[in-house]
Design a protein around this motif. Sequence first.
Motif, PDB file in Angstrom:
ATOM      1  N   ARG A   1       0.820  -1.208   0.000  1.00 28.19           N
ATOM      2  CA  ARG A   1       0.000   0.000   0.000  1.00 28.19           C
ATOM      3  C   ARG A   1       0.857   1.263   0.000  1.00 28.19           C
ATOM      4  N   ALA A   2       1.923   1.219   0.800  1.00 26.16           N
ATOM      5  CA  ALA A   2       2.798   2.391   0.884  1.00 26.16           C
ATOM      6  C   ALA A   2       3.504   2.636  -0.451  1.00 26.16           C
ATOM      7  N   VAL A   3       3.935   1.558  -1.107  1.00 28.81           N
ATOM      8  CA  VAL A   3       4.609   1.734  -2.400  1.00 28.81           C
ATOM      9  C   VAL A   3       3.615   2.234  -3.448  1.00 28.81           C
ATOM     10  N   GLU A   4       2.368   1.771  -3.351  1.00 30.16           N
ATOM     11  CA  GLU A   4       1.357   2.291  -4.279  1.00 30.16           C
ATOM     12  C   GLU A   4       1.143   3.783  -4.041  1.00 30.16           C
TER      13      GLU A   4
ATOM     14  N   SER B   1       2.007   7.437  -6.608  1.00 25.37           N
ATOM     15  CA  SER B   1       1.177   8.589  -6.959  1.00 25.37           C
ATOM     16  C   SER B   1       1.943   9.907  -6.870  1.00 25.37           C
ATOM     17  N   PHE B   2       3.188   9.853  -6.410  1.00 25.35           N
ATOM     18  CA  PHE B   2       4.042  11.042  -6.470  1.00 25.35           C
ATOM     19  C   PHE B   2       4.742  11.018  -7.825  1.00 25.35           C
ATOM     20  N   THR B   3       4.339  11.929  -8.701  1.00 29.94           N
ATOM     21  CA  THR B   3       4.818  11.801 -10.075  1.00 29.94           C
ATOM     22  C   THR B   3       5.994  12.720 -10.376  1.00 29.94           C
ATOM     23  N   GLU B   4       6.582  13.339  -9.343  1.00 28.45           N
ATOM     24  CA  GLU B   4       7.663  14.269  -9.637  1.00 28.45           C
ATOM     25  C   GLU B   4       8.889  13.571 -10.218  1.00 28.45           C
TER      26      GLU B   4
ATOM     27  N   GLN C   1       6.036  11.612   3.502  1.00 31.09           N
ATOM     28  CA  GLN C   1       4.820  12.284   3.016  1.00 31.09           C
ATOM     29  C   GLN C   1       3.686  11.298   2.763  1.00 31.09           C
ATOM     30  N   ILE C   2       4.027  10.036   2.519  1.00 26.85           N
ATOM     31  CA  ILE C   2       2.997   9.034   2.211  1.00 26.85           C
ATOM     32  C   ILE C   2       2.135   8.778   3.435  1.00 26.85           C
ATOM     33  N   GLY C   3       2.769   8.823   4.602  1.00 24.54           N
ATOM     34  CA  GLY C   3       2.015   8.608   5.828  1.00 24.54           C
ATOM     35  C   GLY C   3       1.922   7.152   6.217  1.00 24.54           C
ATOM     36  N   TYR C   4       0.805   6.731   6.765  1.00 21.72           N
ATOM     37  CA  TYR C   4       0.578   5.390   7.320  1.00 21.72           C
ATOM     38  C   TYR C   4       1.371   5.180   8.604  1.00 21.72           C
ATOM     39  N   LYS C   5       1.073   4.073   9.242  1.00 22.85           N
ATOM     40  CA  LYS C   5       1.728   3.762  10.519  1.00 22.85           C
ATOM     41  C   LYS C   5       3.191   3.411  10.255  1.00 22.85           C
ATOM     42  N   TRP C   6       4.083   4.067  10.972  1.00 22.67           N
ATOM     43  CA  TRP C   6       5.503   3.794  10.720  1.00 22.67           C
ATOM     44  C   TRP C   6       6.290   3.651  12.001  1.00 22.67           C
ATOM     45  N   THR C   7       7.457   3.032  11.873  1.00 24.12           N
ATOM     46  CA  THR C   7       8.337   2.895  13.013  1.00 24.12           C
ATOM     47  C   THR C   7       9.777   2.827  12.500  1.00 24.12           C
ATOM     48  N   THR C   8      10.729   2.750  13.429  1.00 23.58           N
ATOM     49  CA  THR C   8      12.117   2.647  12.989  1.00 23.58           C
ATOM     50  C   THR C   8      12.776   1.415  13.589  1.00 23.58           C
TER      51      THR C   8
END
Length: 319
Positions: free
Chosen positions: A174-177, A181-184, A195-202
């Motif tokens: 989902r995150a890669v999809e 959508s960032f077309t720069e 910038q994509i967001g979603y739940k993240w951790t390190t």
Amino acid sequence: MKENNILYIVVPCYKEQEVLPETSKRLGEKMKALMDAGKISTKSRVMFVNDGSSDQTWPIIAKLHEERPEMFSGVNLSRNRGHQNALLAGLLTAVNHADMIVSMDADLQDDINAVDAMVDAYHEGYEVVYGVRSKRDTDTFFKRFTAEGFYKVMKALGVDIVFNHADYRLMSRRAVEGLASFTEVNLFLRGIVPQIGYKWTTVTYERAERFAGESKYPLKKMLAFAADGITSFSVKPIRLVLTAGVVVFLVSILMLLYALIAKLTGNTSAGWTSLMGSIWLIGGIQLLSLGVVGEYIGKIYNETKRRPRFIIESVLNKE
Ligand code: UDP
Ligand code: MG
């Protein structure tokens, strides 16, 4: 075995013939161990992306695939497009097959044992897991100083970036999809992924030395990369011009007063007052106007990137 656990490890490779035999061996073992532990599907793969190398990199990748197609796959770019583009090519190819994708460098400077923790985090529901370097003992003082300085400058300019995180990370499909959508065109993945967001951790790990071959990031490329990162994510440099314009304009008023007082008290030579006044005034107006024009260019710049305005994580709705 759990569903949704096909892992792809994407590795961009540019002239990496010296490291590929060892890298493929170690990654193969790691994948096997993860499969045996039931953490990832047997459909998982290591995907090498050849970034237009002129050496034996692609023949080596092709041979790996031929010998063990159930373990190694390859993507061959038409020419050298640079690390970030090669990585994106790999991610967008892998996303058609994988549930989670880890990206890492070919030189194994990033500890591959961190993949275990990343996969665990994925199973706990995290969609983006950043690999973060705990220390940089093996980097030269210069590299460490410039790299850490870079992260600090980025932060100061208001760019959302994970400190000491390079491009070693796990992303869910989902995150890669979302990334797609960032077309720069000016890619700076480290800035885009947050910038994509979603739940993240390190996940932290220790960075090792490149075990063979040479760095493909000489100082020149490093500086270009840093400049790219800053100008792709921040219009603050434009604001600085505007601020300077305002300051100079205010100073010009003071200078005008000073010049007038000097004239009235009579210790000036002819023409000095008008010269003094106009130099400061015109300088201030010019800087101010540049800043205003810059503001609009900044807006145009942001519009042309056509970034997604939002990405929806979930919707609750009853018909
Ligand atoms: N790389 C690439 N294309 C390039 C330059 C580098 O795909 O034009 C790859 C390289 O093969 C490696 C990764 O990017 O897998 C990082 O490069 P390197 O290890 O040389 O950078 P450093 O660790 O010194 O910053
Ligand atoms: Mg490296």
